[in-house]
Every structure is written in C-alpha cells, then in structure tokens.
Design a protein around this motif. Sequence first.
Motif, mmCIF file in Angstrom:
data_model
loop_
_atom_site.group_PDB
_atom_site.id
_atom_site.type_symbol
_atom_site.label_atom_id
_atom_site.label_comp_id
_atom_site.label_asym_id
_atom_site.label_seq_id
_atom_site.Cartn_x
_atom_site.Cartn_y
_atom_site.Cartn_z
ATOM 1 N N UNK A 184 11.285 -11.303 0.288
ATOM 2 C CA UNK A 184 12.454 -10.178 1.081
ATOM 3 C C UNK A 184 12.581 -8.846 0.328
ATOM 4 N N UNK A 185 12.168 -8.806 -1.133
ATOM 5 C CA UNK A 185 12.126 -7.449 -1.834
ATOM 6 C C UNK A 185 11.029 -6.443 -1.362
ATOM 7 N N UNK A 186 9.924 -7.070 -0.641
ATOM 8 C CA UNK A 186 8.622 -6.332 -0.675
ATOM 9 C C UNK A 186 8.992 -5.138 0.461
ATOM 10 N N UNK A 187 8.434 -3.902 0.208
ATOM 11 C CA UNK A 187 8.619 -2.954 1.318
ATOM 12 C C UNK A 187 7.230 -3.170 2.256
ATOM 13 N N UNK A 188 7.985 -2.871 3.271
ATOM 14 C CA UNK A 188 6.880 -3.252 4.488
ATOM 15 C C UNK A 188 5.434 -2.267 4.445
ATOM 16 N N UNK A 189 4.465 -2.615 5.070
ATOM 17 C CA UNK A 189 3.139 -1.784 4.921
ATOM 18 C C UNK A 189 2.737 -1.674 6.352
ATOM 19 N N UNK A 190 2.313 -0.089 6.565
ATOM 20 C CA UNK A 190 1.691 -0.011 7.924
ATOM 21 C C UNK A 190 0.108 -0.720 7.788
ATOM 22 N N UNK A 191 -0.047 -1.462 8.855
ATOM 23 C CA UNK A 191 -1.293 -2.279 8.912
ATOM 24 C C UNK A 191 -2.164 -2.005 10.136
ATOM 25 N N UNK A 295 -1.845 -15.783 4.063
ATOM 26 C CA UNK A 295 -2.806 -15.145 3.772
ATOM 27 C C UNK A 295 -2.886 -13.676 3.886
ATOM 28 N N UNK A 296 -2.281 -13.179 5.004
ATOM 29 C CA UNK A 296 -1.758 -11.838 5.196
ATOM 30 C C UNK A 296 -1.055 -11.086 4.193
ATOM 31 N N UNK A 297 -0.054 -11.840 3.793
ATOM 32 C CA UNK A 297 0.749 -11.431 2.668
ATOM 33 C C UNK A 297 0.119 -11.159 1.440
ATOM 34 N N UNK A 298 -0.986 -12.132 1.308
ATOM 35 C CA UNK A 298 -1.761 -11.917 0.068
ATOM 36 C C UNK A 298 -2.376 -10.726 -0.084
ATOM 37 N N UNK A 299 -2.960 -10.316 1.240
ATOM 38 C CA UNK A 299 -3.761 -9.282 1.660
ATOM 39 C C UNK A 299 -3.015 -7.820 1.249
ATOM 40 N N UNK A 300 -1.868 -7.926 1.881
ATOM 41 C CA UNK A 300 -1.002 -6.729 1.819
ATOM 42 C C UNK A 300 -0.353 -6.538 0.549
ATOM 43 N N UNK A 301 0.319 -7.531 -0.361
ATOM 44 C CA UNK A 301 0.631 -7.252 -1.680
ATOM 45 C C UNK A 301 0.006 -7.946 -2.893
ATOM 46 N N UNK A 302 -1.240 -8.659 -2.604
ATOM 47 C CA UNK A 302 -2.006 -9.093 -3.680
ATOM 48 C C UNK A 302 -1.571 -10.057 -4.247
ATOM 49 N N UNK A 303 -0.272 -10.891 -4.029
ATOM 50 C CA UNK A 303 0.249 -12.053 -4.445
ATOM 51 C C UNK A 303 0.026 -13.138 -3.567
ATOM 52 N N UNK A 304 -0.166 -14.333 -4.188
ATOM 53 C CA UNK A 304 0.078 -15.539 -3.370
ATOM 54 C C UNK A 304 1.614 -16.227 -3.436
#
Lengths: 305, 325
Positions: A184-191, A295-304
């Motif tokens: 929830x703390x992640x800032x959303x990214x434009x994809x 998987x997409x989250x991992x791509x966006x933020x580099x964490x599993x």
Amino acid sequence: MSLWSRISAAGASAVISFSLFSSGCARLPRPEERTFIDDLGYPVRVRRDVKRIVSLLPSNSEMVCLLDCERLKGGTRYDRFPEELVRRVREKEIEIVGGGFDPSLEKIIEISPDLILVNGPSQQRVTLPLKRMGFPVFSLYPQDMDGIRRDFLLLGEILDREEKARRILADVETGLGDFRRRTRRNVKKRVYLQTWPDPMITVGKNSMSQWILDLAGGINIFKDMPFDSGKVSLEWIIQRDPEVLIFVDSQREFAERIRELPGWREINGVQKNHICFIEAVHLRRTIQFLDGVKRIHQCLFGTVS
Amino acid sequence: MRRISLSWLILFFFFSLSLFLALSIGPVKISLFALSPRDQTILLNLRLPRALSSFFVGGGLALSGAVFQGLFRNPLADSYLLGISSGASLGAAAALVLGFTSPLAMFTGVSFFSFLGSLLALSLVFYFGRRDGYFSVFRLLLSGLGVGLLFSSLVAVLMIMAEEELRALIFFFMGGFSSASWETTWMAITLVPVCVWIAFYYARELNVLLLGEETALSSGVNTRRIQAIYAILAAFLTSISVSVAGLIGFVGLIIPHMVRMVFGADHRILLPVTFLLGGTFLILCDTIAKVVLAPSELPVGVVTSLFGVPVFLYLLKKERGEYGL
C-alpha cells in the motif's frame, strides 16, 4: 375465409408447432434436474449429478478444472490451464473438440455431455443446433472481475462443489488482501503494456490486463481507451511518457531493438531501461489472477510480494 | 487549358494543406517553427515518414486502380483486381501465424512476406493468363480470380490456426500507418516514383487502347506489350503499397472515378492527377485515423471507406457521363 386469413392461420400454427418442437420446454424440471439462469438470461435445466462437461471456452475449462477436473470431458484447442487439464488432455481423458467458433458437433455428440459451457452471443451459431438437439447449453459470460467471481460460485453450485468454490475464492481474497497490505505504500507508476508489436496493440479500459495492472500498482497510460485493447502509435506513447514498459514475452526481439529506434529513446522508461516482460497467460481472464498481479508488481517495484 | 491549370493549382494547394496538417497534428503538441530536439525527432522520424508513406501508398493505389480500369475497360476494377491482395494476405498471415521472419534487416516479417506473397500471386496470374506468348486481359482477369480464391482459402486455413496473431492479421486487412518509420517508408519513396514515371510515359498508348485493340493496332501501338507493361506495373504498385501499409480499400476504386468525372478520361491528365489526389486523400484519411478515436487509432482503410464513399456517391449522382469507359 380469405386467402390472407388462411395463410396467416397456417403461418401462426407453423410457428407455434416449431416453437413447441424446438424448445420442448413446456414440461417442468424432473426431480433429478435443477434450473439455473445463465449469463444470457436463459433458464437452463441441468442434471443434479453433472458428470460429463464440454467447455467451448478456455476460461470456463479452467474454472471447471479448478473445481473438479475429472468431469471435464471436452475442451478447446486453446485450453492451457491449469496443469491438471493439460495432463488430462495429453492422456486423452479430455477430448479436444476444436475451437470456440469451430467445434466439431459430431465429437460433442459422441462425448454425450450433460452440460455444455459456452461463451456469450458470439457462439450462438454453434450453440443453437446443440440446444435443438436437447443438450443443456449454459452461457458463462462474465464482463468483469465481479462477474468472474459470481460465475465461479454459480459453477460451484451447478457442480455441487460450492464449498470448494468458496474456499478457492476466499484463498484468492486473502492473498489479495495480504498483497494490498504489503504494497500500500508503493507510489503508483505509469505503465505502457504492449501485447503486440506491429501494429502496436495495447490494453484499454475494462480489460482484465488493466485491472491486473491497477492491482499491481501501475497506472495504465491508455486507461482512457474505451476498448479492451486497441492500436496506438509511438507518438501517443511518447506523449504519455510511461515510467515502465511491459512487453508480452514473445516481443523480446522487438524490445531489444527499441533503444535504437527513433522516438523510443524519448520515453522515460526506455531512458531508465525500466523494461520488463510478462507471459501472456498471466494476463488471462481467470479467477487465479494473483500470479499475474505479483509478477507485474515485481516488474514495477523490483520486489517479490 | 486555363481550367486545367487552375485545377492543378487547387490540387497542389490541397496536397500542401494535407501535408501541413499531417505534420502538425498529433498527440504531442509541437510548433513547426520552434522545434525542441524531442519535437525534431517526432517530426522527422515519425510524422514525416508517415505522411510520405501515406502519400506514395495512396498515389500508388489510385494510379494502379486507374490503370486497371482503363486496361480492362471495367469501371469496377480496382488495385486488388488480380488477386494481389490475397497473395499479400497469405504472406502476412504466414509471417504472423507461422512466425516467419524477414531475411533482410530493412523489412519486417509481415512486410517482406506480404510483398513476396503478392509477387507470387502476380507471377501465377501472369503465368496462367498467358497464351501463345501473349497476355489476354480477359484471361488475366480469370486467372487473377482463380489465384485470388486459392490464396484466400489458404489465408482462411492460417486464420483458423491463429491465436493472438488474429488481431494483428485483422489490422493488416484494414491497413494503417501507425508503425510507419523510415525503415518502412523507403520502399514506397524509391520504387513508387519509378513506376509512376513509366505509367506516365506510356499514357498516350493507353488512351489509344481505350478505343479498342483493332484501332490501337492500326495506329501502330503494340497492344500486347502495352497491356503487359501496364498490368505488371499496376500490380507491382499494389504489391509495394500492401507491403508498406497492409490492405487499404476503396482508394484504387474511388479516386480514378472522381478524377474522370472532373478531368475526363485522357490518361495523360488522368494518371498524374489520380496519383496526386490519391496521395492527398490518403494523407488526410490517415490524419483523421490518428485523431478520431484518440488515443487509439482507427485503421485507415475504415476511414477511406467512411469518408471517401459518400463523396464518391455524391459525385456519381451528380455526374451523367460515362467517364470514357
């Protein structure tokens, strides 16, 4: 009686006879049958102990298999999930009857199903003769995630696997809740998510992919596109300037080249080399969407997560 | 003569206007007179090749339509008459569904194999359309019909095998320039002008052919040679267009008729005007395709039909002549 009246009377009686013949549904359901309303609004009588199911849509095949794969006797050539389904196809326990629009009616008749699961209006050409032959044809045609949940529960009820359906859904909801809490703390990214390279096709409003992207912490730069997917130009991508570019796995060669192509270098995500790949199966319309989200989250933020 | 000069001026004005609009209009707001480095990239690497592709493809399709209509003396003839579209579709479908990649770096797989497919169709049509060393236009028509049907059936087989490629194939069937770049444009820019020059060069002979083969022969025109040159030329122009932009309908049918209605059937005037108007028309249609459903793009073939056909029908209603066919 005038000629016109006689023609009208003959026509009306023909229509009534045809309706009675074709529907054969004036009778009430037998005790071993139950009536369910499908997604097109048709009441369909289904046996209480459904044993032989033919599915003409991969997402329906997947739902049946999650609940009780043994009962799936016929599927389409595009069925890929879950693993058990693939194994059963390989071992010839599930017959491939063709595609959604070109199934072999003879094979379906040979299987002699007591339930045929179809899509929506687009498969009517195939479903009408099956209905006429007396097969219970049931349309599962969810339009969004709520629809998928609803249809999964309904299928659970039809197959007498309500408990299992609820458990699977609860597991998914729990997993989703956990995922949301942790992210929830992640800032959303434009994809920018590209599903096809030439012409460049991306996903739009109301698509399953848009929904998965949103859950994963991304903002689809083409979420204002009023279709499930559509063709876009490079100039539009430059104008929307995504921070991350996601390509479906088969486009690795294209993605390798874009750094050398004029225009692509102007994009934030390309400059920062924030480019990832995802398998198309993770964007499919399914109750098991959480894998794709992770998987997409991992791509966006580099964490599993 | 004064009327024709004025018409040319008007045509050039519309061409310049359409080019200006194509270069100015796009998702990114840029001023043509104060360009940042990013704007320069967009203008020179995206909008300019796209506008030039549209122009040469539109001009090529319109010209090939005019040639086929004259050659076959058939007002319904268009660029895709000789089964070229089926050949190109087969090539594109093979590239998409079977995953063929181009052996030449300057082509995409779809572009290379659609060009190859159209050339294959063209060779077969001319092989079966030939008799005793000569081409008969009617044999060519029938052979085009046969080859077209055969290739269409093969396309249908590939479509059944397709999964997510089907959507890309549908976009190919409707044509478009959304992926245009210099890499896809060079073929149109280099080859179309050569074909156009050859077409203009023999325009007088094509005029004589319209009077009938016997009259043409008695005027000293080698009818078989001229027919062969024009048929190959028009089919080749169509192949180039299809390879660059996919299948774009109606341009080859509508534009030549529009020009005939206004300028008459003299091919010395008809062919250059058709080329210029066809190119201008497609630049405008592509500009509309870019903006009308933004951010998504409409296939340009849809726009050519939606905007071109009503204008064509209006002119048809107004005109009472036979356009020299």
